[in-house]
Every structure is written in C-alpha cells, then in structure tokens.
Scaffold this motif. Structure first.
Motif, mmCIF file in Angstrom:
data_model
loop_
_atom_site.group_PDB
_atom_site.id
_atom_site.type_symbol
_atom_site.label_atom_id
_atom_site.label_comp_id
_atom_site.label_asym_id
_atom_site.label_seq_id
_atom_site.Cartn_x
_atom_site.Cartn_y
_atom_site.Cartn_z
ATOM 1 N N MET A 13 0.840 -1.170 0.000
ATOM 2 C CA MET A 13 0.000 0.000 0.000
ATOM 3 C C MET A 13 0.891 1.241 0.000
ATOM 4 N N ARG A 14 0.490 2.219 -0.807
ATOM 5 C CA ARG A 14 1.244 3.468 -0.899
ATOM 6 C C ARG A 14 0.894 4.385 0.274
ATOM 7 N N THR A 15 1.858 5.155 0.707
ATOM 8 C CA THR A 15 1.616 6.061 1.830
ATOM 9 C C THR A 15 0.759 7.242 1.379
ATOM 10 N N ASP A 16 0.149 7.912 2.339
ATOM 11 C CA ASP A 16 -0.660 9.096 2.035
ATOM 12 C C ASP A 16 0.176 10.160 1.339
ATOM 13 N N ASN A 17 1.415 10.320 1.772
ATOM 14 C CA ASN A 17 2.279 11.331 1.171
ATOM 15 C C ASN A 17 2.550 11.037 -0.302
ATOM 16 N N ILE A 18 2.791 9.787 -0.628
ATOM 17 C CA ILE A 18 3.025 9.417 -2.030
ATOM 18 C C ILE A 18 1.782 9.685 -2.865
ATOM 19 N N VAL A 19 0.614 9.372 -2.326
ATOM 20 C CA VAL A 19 -0.637 9.638 -3.046
ATOM 21 C C VAL A 19 -0.802 11.142 -3.263
ATOM 22 N N ARG A 20 -0.516 11.941 -2.249
ATOM 23 C CA ARG A 20 -0.620 13.407 -2.395
ATOM 24 C C ARG A 20 0.323 13.927 -3.471
ATOM 25 N N VAL A 21 1.559 13.479 -3.452
ATOM 26 C CA VAL A 21 2.541 13.932 -4.438
ATOM 27 C C VAL A 21 2.106 13.536 -5.841
ATOM 28 N N ASP A 22 1.666 12.300 -6.004
ATOM 29 C CA ASP A 22 1.206 11.851 -7.319
ATOM 30 C C ASP A 22 -0.003 12.657 -7.786
ATOM 31 N N ALA A 23 -0.923 12.962 -6.871
ATOM 32 C CA ALA A 23 -2.109 13.740 -7.232
ATOM 33 C C ALA A 23 -1.726 15.149 -7.683
ATOM 34 N N ILE A 24 -0.825 15.766 -6.951
ATOM 35 C CA ILE A 24 -0.363 17.106 -7.338
ATOM 36 C C ILE A 24 0.303 17.060 -8.705
ATOM 37 N N ASN A 25 1.107 16.042 -8.956
ATOM 38 C CA ASN A 25 1.771 15.915 -10.259
ATOM 39 C C ASN A 25 0.769 15.737 -11.387
ATOM 40 N N VAL A 26 -0.293 14.974 -11.149
ATOM 41 C CA VAL A 26 -1.342 14.801 -12.166
ATOM 42 C C VAL A 26 -2.021 16.138 -12.433
ATOM 43 N N LEU A 27 -2.366 16.846 -11.367
ATOM 44 C CA LEU A 27 -2.995 18.161 -11.541
ATOM 45 C C LEU A 27 -2.073 19.113 -12.297
ATOM 46 N N LEU A 28 -0.814 19.158 -11.899
ATOM 47 C CA LEU A 28 0.131 20.053 -12.566
ATOM 48 C C LEU A 28 0.286 19.730 -14.045
ATOM 49 N N SER A 29 0.364 18.459 -14.364
ATOM 50 C CA SER A 29 0.576 18.094 -15.774
ATOM 51 C C SER A 29 -0.670 18.342 -16.623
ATOM 52 N N ASN A 30 -1.847 18.349 -16.001
ATOM 53 C CA ASN A 30 -3.078 18.554 -16.764
ATOM 54 C C ASN A 30 -3.623 19.973 -16.681
ATOM 55 N N LEU A 31 -3.381 20.657 -15.572
ATOM 56 C CA LEU A 31 -3.949 21.991 -15.383
ATOM 57 C C LEU A 31 -2.916 23.105 -15.429
ATOM 58 N N GLY A 32 -1.666 22.782 -15.175
ATOM 59 C CA GLY A 32 -0.649 23.817 -15.048
ATOM 60 C C GLY A 32 -0.626 24.349 -13.621
ATOM 61 N N GLU A 33 0.369 25.175 -13.330
ATOM 62 C CA GLU A 33 0.568 25.643 -11.964
ATOM 63 C C GLU A 33 -0.563 26.524 -11.454
ATOM 64 N N VAL A 34 -1.002 27.463 -12.260
ATOM 65 C CA VAL A 34 -2.006 28.422 -11.807
ATOM 66 C C VAL A 34 -3.337 27.734 -11.525
ATOM 67 N N ASP A 35 -3.823 26.935 -12.467
ATOM 68 C CA ASP A 35 -5.117 26.275 -12.277
ATOM 69 C C ASP A 35 -5.050 25.189 -11.202
ATOM 70 N N THR A 36 -3.894 24.570 -11.017
ATOM 71 C CA THR A 36 -3.744 23.616 -9.914
ATOM 72 C C THR A 36 -3.905 24.340 -8.591
#
Length: 66
Positions: free
Chosen positions: A1-24
């Motif tokens: 099982m992945r840690t909460d921190n890893i899930v948060r980092v991955d989620a932020i990376n997905v948002l950044l790659s799809n929305l960019g910094e401002v919209d994230t």
C-alpha cells in the motif's frame, strides 16, 4: 500500500501536468475554501447520463488530447 504522502505527491503531479501551476493552485484553493464533499460530487457527476453519452464525452476528450 502506498503512503498518504506518495498519493498526495502523485495527485499534485497529475494536476500540474493537466492543469498547469495556476489552475492547480486555483483548484486546491477551491477545495479548501468550499465545503467540498468529493464522494457526493462523484456520485452526482454522471447522474442522468447514459453509457452512450459518457462514451461520447470520453471519445471527444480523447480526440482533443491528440
């Protein structure tokens, strides 16, 4: 099982790659500001849609990404 921190980092990376910094940042602020219930939002996201209309939206989205 992945840690909460890893899930948060991955989620932020997905948002950044799809929305960019401002919209994230805007999205994160909206989530924190509003009484946002993700489960309820997901439950109602496709309410009233048919499998055909969802497929059509997915196909349209995929076309826009290519």
């Amino acid at each position: 099982m992945r840690t909460d921190n890893i899930v948060r980092v991955d989620a932020i990376n997905v948002l950044l790659s799809n929305l960019g910094e401002v919209d994230t940042e805007r999205f994160i602020c909206m989530i924190k500001r509003d009484a946002f219930d993700y489960t309820e939002w997901r439950r109602n996201l496709f309410k009233g849609e048919t499998i055909e209309s969802i497929h059509s939206m997915a196909t349209e989205y995929e076309t826009m990404q290519n």
